[in-house]
Design a protein around this motif. Sequence first.
Motif, PDB file in Angstrom:
ATOM      1  N   LEU A 191       0.599  -9.044  -1.722  1.00 44.01           N
ATOM      2  CA  LEU A 191      -0.780  -8.580  -1.527  1.00 44.01           C
ATOM      3  C   LEU A 191      -1.470  -9.566  -0.585  1.00 44.01           C
ATOM      4  N   SER A 239      -6.395  -0.899  -5.972  1.00 47.30           N
ATOM      5  CA  SER A 239      -6.187  -1.297  -4.571  1.00 47.30           C
ATOM      6  C   SER A 239      -6.733  -0.240  -3.617  1.00 47.30           C
ATOM      7  N   LEU A 269      -1.971  -0.025  -8.678  1.00 52.19           N
ATOM      8  CA  LEU A 269      -2.392   0.013  -7.263  1.00 52.19           C
ATOM      9  C   LEU A 269      -3.381   1.158  -7.044  1.00 52.19           C
ATOM     10  N   GLU A 283      -4.641  -2.168   2.063  1.00 52.17           N
ATOM     11  CA  GLU A 283      -4.062  -3.316   1.324  1.00 52.17           C
ATOM     12  C   GLU A 283      -2.620  -2.995   0.926  1.00 52.17           C
ATOM     13  N   VAL A 284      -2.392  -1.750   0.494  1.00 47.71           N
ATOM     14  CA  VAL A 284      -1.034  -1.334   0.090  1.00 47.71           C
ATOM     15  C   VAL A 284      -0.109  -1.302   1.305  1.00 47.71           C
ATOM     16  N   TYR A 318      -6.537  -9.903   4.599  1.00 48.91           N
ATOM     17  CA  TYR A 318      -6.999  -8.519   4.499  1.00 48.91           C
ATOM     18  C   TYR A 318      -8.106  -8.251   5.511  1.00 48.91           C
TER      19      TYR A 318
END
Length: 429
Positions: free
Chosen positions: A97, A83, A79, A87-88, A103
């Motif tokens: 996800l 990432s 991550l 997003e996390v 997103y």
Amino acid sequence: MADTITITDNRTGKQYELKVTDGTIRALDLRQIKTSDDDFGLMSYDPAFMNTASCRSAITLIDGDKGILRYRGYPIEQLAESSNFLEVAWLLLRGELPTAAQYADWTHQITHHTYVHEYLKRAMDGFQHDAHAMGKLTAFLATLSTFYPKSKAVRDPKVREEHIVKIIAKMPTIAAWCFRHSVGRPYVYPDNSLSYCGNFINMLFNIGQPRFDPDPILERALDVLFILHADHEQNCSANAARAVGSAETDPYCSLAAASAALYGPLHGGANEAVLRMLGQIGDIKNVPAFIDSCKGGSGRLMGFGHRVYKNYDPRAKIIKELAHKVFAVTGKNPALEIALELEKIALNDDYFVKRKLYPNVDFYSGLIYQAMGFPVEMFPVLFAIPRAAGWLAQWQEMLADNDQKIARPRQIYTGSDIRDFVAIDKRGA
Ligand code: SDX
């Protein structure tokens, strides 16, 4: 082989068979173990919850012996590499996800809720100029509760979602206000054309520039730090958020409680304590004497040790590597040499090795924050911004868990037996 244990109560000779589920017994199953009918029954005694699972959770997994940290099954290393924080945050809150469309919508929502009502500037301006940033953040979260009274409807998923977005979106703005207030600079309005971290840097450090372009290396470094700090299962502040939230308190006050817990130097306040410790050591030649003083019990090696990790905190490894990238832009933090010497000596010293004390997430993070221009009082605030996503994920999971109810531990009473009131003129010296 049955998934049970058999307990023999040697006080009565009776035997009890208790079910074992996921490596645990239900503490309530102990209550049947009595010495007489009017006996309350056995309880477990576990100060600081050293060996107690308070909930079932699917959010974060830590394996302390192996130094493993995963958010919803994804290794933190992957991550951090691939990432970004928003997003996390979605991953922690929803368990998967996000798709590209999800997103994009999530980013749009967060970006368009970054403003904090102008009226609330009076709340921030009411603090002393040198009020600690974590005190301001904690108080401000509770203040937001008074501004959004409808957030009390915590059982309504739409209300929860609305305020989860508001909190995640406004944390950087509030944090920037805390910083700008402390240095007497005007507040900078959010710039919706920038990323979550880019906008945060803009609101912190923009001095009258019409167009602020954050350094991409620092912007990415902050994003990685936010990923690493986003959640950590049932840590002290997550436990506070769950406990306060279990009373159906609104999310703002539940997170104010979590923020207060994080403020402590044994928890999120450790990153600030590390920098103060490095400043106190002052020079690499003083490190051996300082280590000896810790071993002698005159203080702790801040940024070292962990309740769960009995191996190197995987986040500390990533932060240590990240520091070099940041220093390439900001110039090396001179305190780094002292930190590296502390780590080198401690990792070879039996006192620390025997107690399995390794650098944790707070040991190197402050060096980066200081190099980026943050005052030490802001360090725990930089921990709280991303951890708000973890706290909200834990809070939401608690509310959805039918096993949960208002948190109310029992106690072992050690006070006086019954006694009659004594008038003041009859009391002894
Ligand atoms: C965070 O829980 C989380 O997940 C937290 C966190 C998260 O992401 O949410 O990871 C973030 O809070 C990281 C921890 C930051 N805190 C610090 O760096 C402060 C310094 N560390 C400690 O105070 C301590 O290690 C704790 C609080 C982190 C953990 O404490 P524990 O598990 O209760 O361990 P303990 O205090 O019982 O210590 C066990 C022994 C003791 O020695 P003895 O009594 O056996 O002789 O280890 C010693 C302690 O004195 N010890 C230390 C030490 N930490 C523990 N000795 C010197 N320096 C240290 N840092």
